[in-house]
Design a protein around this motif. Structure first.
Motif, PDB file in Angstrom:
ATOM      1  N   LYS A   7     -13.605  78.254  29.682  1.00  0.00           N
ATOM      2  CA  LYS A   7     -14.130  77.270  30.631  1.00  0.00           C
ATOM      3  C   LYS A   7     -13.020  76.808  31.571  1.00  0.00           C
ATOM      4  O   LYS A   7     -11.853  76.735  31.184  1.00  0.00           O
ATOM      5  N   ASP A   8     -13.406  76.446  32.795  1.00  0.00           N
ATOM      6  CA  ASP A   8     -12.435  75.925  33.750  1.00  0.00           C
ATOM      7  C   ASP A   8     -11.959  74.550  33.325  1.00  0.00           C
ATOM      8  O   ASP A   8     -12.729  73.738  32.837  1.00  0.00           O
ATOM      9  N   GLY A   9     -10.683  74.297  33.562  1.00  0.00           N
ATOM     10  CA  GLY A   9     -10.177  72.959  33.289  1.00  0.00           C
ATOM     11  C   GLY A   9     -10.384  72.081  34.502  1.00  0.00           C
ATOM     12  O   GLY A   9     -11.043  72.467  35.450  1.00  0.00           O
ATOM     13  N   GLN A  10      -9.814  70.864  34.435  1.00  0.00           N
ATOM     14  CA  GLN A  10      -9.896  69.996  35.613  1.00  0.00           C
ATOM     15  C   GLN A  10      -8.773  68.965  35.588  1.00  0.00           C
ATOM     16  O   GLN A  10      -8.109  68.778  34.570  1.00  0.00           O
ATOM     17  N   LYS A  11      -8.572  68.321  36.738  1.00  0.00           N
ATOM     18  CA  LYS A  11      -7.510  67.329  36.847  1.00  0.00           C
ATOM     19  C   LYS A  11      -8.129  65.927  36.857  1.00  0.00           C
ATOM     20  O   LYS A  11      -9.056  65.651  37.611  1.00  0.00           O
ATOM     21  N   PHE A  12      -7.625  65.076  35.977  1.00  0.00           N
ATOM     22  CA  PHE A  12      -8.078  63.681  35.916  1.00  0.00           C
ATOM     23  C   PHE A  12      -6.984  62.813  36.506  1.00  0.00           C
ATOM     24  O   PHE A  12      -5.847  62.832  36.019  1.00  0.00           O
ATOM     25  N   GLU A  13      -7.312  62.065  37.544  1.00  0.00           N
ATOM     26  CA  GLU A  13      -6.275  61.274  38.213  1.00  0.00           C
ATOM     27  C   GLU A  13      -6.475  59.780  38.035  1.00  0.00           C
ATOM     28  O   GLU A  13      -7.515  59.323  37.564  1.00  0.00           O
ATOM     29  N   ASN A  14      -5.449  59.030  38.428  1.00  0.00           N
ATOM     30  CA  ASN A  14      -5.509  57.568  38.404  1.00  0.00           C
ATOM     31  C   ASN A  14      -5.808  57.001  37.030  1.00  0.00           C
ATOM     32  O   ASN A  14      -6.595  56.073  36.885  1.00  0.00           O
ATOM     33  N   LEU A  15      -5.166  57.575  36.005  1.00  0.00           N
ATOM     34  CA  LEU A  15      -5.336  57.052  34.656  1.00  0.00           C
ATOM     35  C   LEU A  15      -4.221  56.053  34.380  1.00  0.00           C
ATOM     36  O   LEU A  15      -3.138  56.147  34.959  1.00  0.00           O
ATOM     37  N   THR A  16      -4.492  55.086  33.512  1.00  0.00           N
ATOM     38  CA  THR A  16      -3.458  54.102  33.163  1.00  0.00           C
ATOM     39  C   THR A  16      -3.482  53.833  31.666  1.00  0.00           C
ATOM     40  O   THR A  16      -4.465  54.122  30.988  1.00  0.00           O
ATOM     41  N   ALA A  17      -2.390  53.271  31.180  1.00  0.00           N
ATOM     42  CA  ALA A  17      -2.339  52.876  29.777  1.00  0.00           C
ATOM     43  C   ALA A  17      -1.361  51.722  29.624  1.00  0.00           C
ATOM     44  O   ALA A  17      -0.380  51.631  30.372  1.00  0.00           O
ATOM     45  N   GLN A  18      -1.642  50.846  28.647  1.00  0.00           N
ATOM     46  CA  GLN A  18      -0.736  49.741  28.336  1.00  0.00           C
ATOM     47  C   GLN A  18      -0.498  49.736  26.836  1.00  0.00           C
ATOM     48  O   GLN A  18      -1.424  50.001  26.074  1.00  0.00           O
ATOM     49  N   TRP A  19       0.722  49.388  26.439  1.00  0.00           N
ATOM     50  CA  TRP A  19       1.009  49.397  25.015  1.00  0.00           C
ATOM     51  C   TRP A  19       2.104  48.405  24.651  1.00  0.00           C
ATOM     52  O   TRP A  19       2.751  47.843  25.521  1.00  0.00           O
ATOM     53  N   ALA A  20       2.293  48.216  23.341  1.00  0.00           N
ATOM     54  CA  ALA A  20       3.352  47.354  22.828  1.00  0.00           C
ATOM     55  C   ALA A  20       4.277  48.198  21.973  1.00  0.00           C
ATOM     56  O   ALA A  20       3.845  49.136  21.318  1.00  0.00           O
ATOM     57  N   GLU A  21       5.578  47.859  22.033  1.00  0.00           N
ATOM     58  CA  GLU A  21       6.553  48.613  21.256  1.00  0.00           C
ATOM     59  C   GLU A  21       7.419  47.688  20.444  1.00  0.00           C
ATOM     60  O   GLU A  21       7.743  46.581  20.878  1.00  0.00           O
ATOM     61  N   GLU A  35      -9.422  56.123  29.942  1.00  0.00           N
ATOM     62  CA  GLU A  35      -9.526  57.476  29.401  1.00  0.00           C
ATOM     63  C   GLU A  35     -10.251  58.395  30.372  1.00  0.00           C
ATOM     64  O   GLU A  35     -11.143  57.966  31.089  1.00  0.00           O
ATOM     65  N   PRO A  36      -9.890  59.694  30.389  1.00  0.00           N
ATOM     66  CA  PRO A  36     -10.625  60.634  31.238  1.00  0.00           C
ATOM     67  C   PRO A  36     -11.988  60.938  30.629  1.00  0.00           C
ATOM     68  O   PRO A  36     -12.174  60.806  29.414  1.00  0.00           O
ATOM     69  N   ASP A  37     -12.928  61.351  31.482  1.00  0.00           N
ATOM     70  CA  ASP A  37     -14.281  61.640  31.034  1.00  0.00           C
ATOM     71  C   ASP A  37     -14.323  62.928  30.217  1.00  0.00           C
ATOM     72  O   ASP A  37     -13.861  63.958  30.672  1.00  0.00           O
ATOM     73  N   ASN A  38     -14.852  62.893  29.017  1.00  0.00           N
ATOM     74  CA  ASN A  38     -14.970  64.063  28.137  1.00  0.00           C
ATOM     75  C   ASN A  38     -13.612  64.689  27.802  1.00  0.00           C
ATOM     76  O   ASN A  38     -13.476  65.890  27.648  1.00  0.00           O
ATOM     77  N   PHE A  39     -12.590  63.848  27.722  1.00  0.00           N
ATOM     78  CA  PHE A  39     -11.266  64.296  27.302  1.00  0.00           C
ATOM     79  C   PHE A  39     -10.574  63.065  26.748  1.00  0.00           C
ATOM     80  O   PHE A  39     -11.197  62.013  26.615  1.00  0.00           O
ATOM     81  N   LYS A  40      -9.308  63.167  26.383  1.00  0.00           N
ATOM     82  CA  LYS A  40      -8.634  61.987  25.842  1.00  0.00           C
ATOM     83  C   LYS A  40      -7.169  62.007  26.252  1.00  0.00           C
ATOM     84  O   LYS A  40      -6.572  63.066  26.412  1.00  0.00           O
ATOM     85  N   ASN A  41      -6.579  60.837  26.412  1.00  0.00           N
ATOM     86  CA  ASN A  41      -5.142  60.733  26.697  1.00  0.00           C
ATOM     87  C   ASN A  41      -4.383  61.006  25.411  1.00  0.00           C
ATOM     88  O   ASN A  41      -4.116  60.105  24.628  1.00  0.00           O
ATOM     89  N   LEU A  42      -4.038  62.271  25.197  1.00  0.00           N
ATOM     90  CA  LEU A  42      -3.318  62.622  23.980  1.00  0.00           C
ATOM     91  C   LEU A  42      -1.816  62.487  24.150  1.00  0.00           C
ATOM     92  O   LEU A  42      -1.059  62.609  23.202  1.00  0.00           O
ATOM     93  N   PHE A  43      -1.394  62.275  25.410  1.00  0.00           N
ATOM     94  CA  PHE A  43       0.017  62.075  25.697  1.00  0.00           C
ATOM     95  C   PHE A  43       0.098  61.106  26.867  1.00  0.00           C
ATOM     96  O   PHE A  43      -0.654  61.226  27.830  1.00  0.00           O
ATOM     97  N   VAL A  44       0.989  60.134  26.778  1.00  0.00           N
ATOM     98  CA  VAL A  44       1.157  59.156  27.859  1.00  0.00           C
ATOM     99  C   VAL A  44       2.646  59.050  28.172  1.00  0.00           C
ATOM    100  O   VAL A  44       3.455  58.913  27.248  1.00  0.00           O
ATOM    101  N   PRO A  45       3.046  59.133  29.449  1.00  0.00           N
ATOM    102  CA  PRO A  45       4.476  59.013  29.777  1.00  0.00           C
ATOM    103  C   PRO A  45       5.004  57.661  29.323  1.00  0.00           C
ATOM    104  O   PRO A  45       4.386  56.624  29.557  1.00  0.00           O
TER     105      PRO A  45
END
Lengths: 227, 156
Positions: free
Chosen positions: A145-159, A188-198
């Motif tokens: 299946k073709d992949g796709q690019k998900f843009e403008n994603l964000t994440a916040q966390w505590a360390e 989160e992207p549609d039908n995918f997941k943020n498995l890695f965040v910078p």
């Protein structure tokens, strides 16, 4: 006889405390802005062409033991899994406080610290073409299946961080730290997941993660204060 | 001083809590569902009936089932149609073949890091192309989304 030993011991420690206090009151600690870079990503990039990025670090001492700290950087990372692979591309900012739990002797400026951070990242995920996970009997009839690019994603966390900084030359520090992280919220992207965040790195099942870095930094001294 | 050290210890313990990352590198969730067929007696429609020797051919593979009233078959994800050859008494004198074709609209759904993507099948439609040994088929569901129940009844 025994009593004399105890009395002598008490007197000796009392004398030592006094000497320490006297010497300490003559010592001045350096206060200033310390800036540096993370060495982990550039060194990793030499061995691993799937990851490239740069992280700047900085901290500013506000009291004898407390530092305001921040990290800023960008990262491009390719993750390869069994049935798909994706590339994460984005930048991050972390800000927080470090507390130096180490009691320095004389005028040494080393740290063994604990710290907390609030982290924020904006990024894109590019899902590359993938295969559907189906019964192995139909391995010759796989769907690509073709992949796709998900843009403008964000994440916040505590360390939560534990680290060491040692002054190796005048005003030059080497540091190492280890952090435990937990995502607070993410887009989160549609039908995918943020498995890695910078800035966060790999996201595990319970939205937790960890990281380490080694750093080199330089203190720009601004003023001195009594210890 | 002691209070401070206790404080630091507490922070350290909380930190260790953070570090208990849940591993996600084994696929344990359900992936692309199989077609589940239940076999009934054509003369007693509510009774299940066992077939002694059933073989099903899908593309180049043959699956063998013995003495069962319930069979599980893979579905193609590269096309919108899967043809099954239902063969009884395979490679014997009284061998008999009927073809059932299944058409659908596939929908890709992300499962997780280790499982990847699965396909579920919507708007399913069954067609019995011949009637050599199978009497009729009756769909139960309009989609194949999971393997919790049968999707089609086969009467012979």
């Amino acid at each position: 006889m025994f009593i004399y030993f105890i009395l002598f011991g008490c007197f000796a420690t009392f004398a030592q405390n006094n000497t320490e206090q006297v010497v300490d009151s003559l010592i001045q600690n350096k206060y200033g802005l310390r800036v540096g870079i993370d060495l982990y990503n550039p060194i990793q990039a030499l061995f691993d062409d799937k990851r490239k990025g740069l992280e700047l670090i900085g901290d500013y001492r506000i009291t004898r033991k407390i530092y305001l700290a921040a990290e800023l950087g960008y990262l491009e990372n390719k993750t390869e899994e069994d049935f798909f692979s994706f590339t994460t591309n984005g930048s991050f900012l972390k800000a927080g406080i470090n507390y130096n739990a180490y009691k320095n002797w004389l005028d040494m400026e080393n740290e063994i610290y604990v710290g907390i951070r609030y982290g924020f990242s904006t990024f894109s995920q590019t899902l590359h073409s993938f295969t559907i996970n189906n019964d192995a009997i139909l391995d010759n009839q796989q769907a690509i299946k073709d992949g796709q690019k998900f843009e403008n994603l964000t994440a916040q966390w505590a360390e939560f961080i534990i680290g060491i900084k040692a002054e190796v030359f005048n005003n030059l520090y080497l540091g190492f730290s280890f952090s435990g992280k937990k995502l607070i919220s993410s887009k989160e992207p549609d039908n995918f997941k943020n498995l890695f965040v910078p800035g966060f790195n790999r996201v595990f099942l319970n939205d937790a993660g960890f990281g380490f870095n080694y750093t080199v930094s330089y203190l720009i001294p601004l003023y001195k204060k009594k210890k | 001083m002691k209070q401070k050290k206790r404080y630091i210890l507490i922070i350290l313990i909380i930190g260790i809590f953070f570090l208990s990352c849940e591993r996600d590198d084994i696929c344990i969730e359900p992936t692309t569902p199989h077609l589940i067929v239940r076999i009934y007696d054509k003369d007693n429609p509510n009774e299940l009936k066992r077939i002694n020797q059933l073989s099903v051919k899908i593309v180049d593979s043959i699956l063998n089932f013995s003495s069962t009233d319930s069979i599980v078959l893979p579905v193609r994800v590269d096309l919108d149609e899967t043809k099954y050859e239902f063969i009884i008494n395979f490679e014997k004198e009284d061998e008999s073949i009927d073809i059932i074709s299944l058409t659908y609209i596939g929908e890709d759904i992300f499962v997780g890091r280790s499982c990847g993507y699965k396909t579920i099948f919507n708007n399913t439609s069954f067609t019995l192309n011949s009637k050599h040994w199978i009497d009729r088929i009756e769909p139960i569901e309009q989609q194949i989304e999971n393997e919790n129940q049968a999707h089609v009844k086969l009467f012979f």
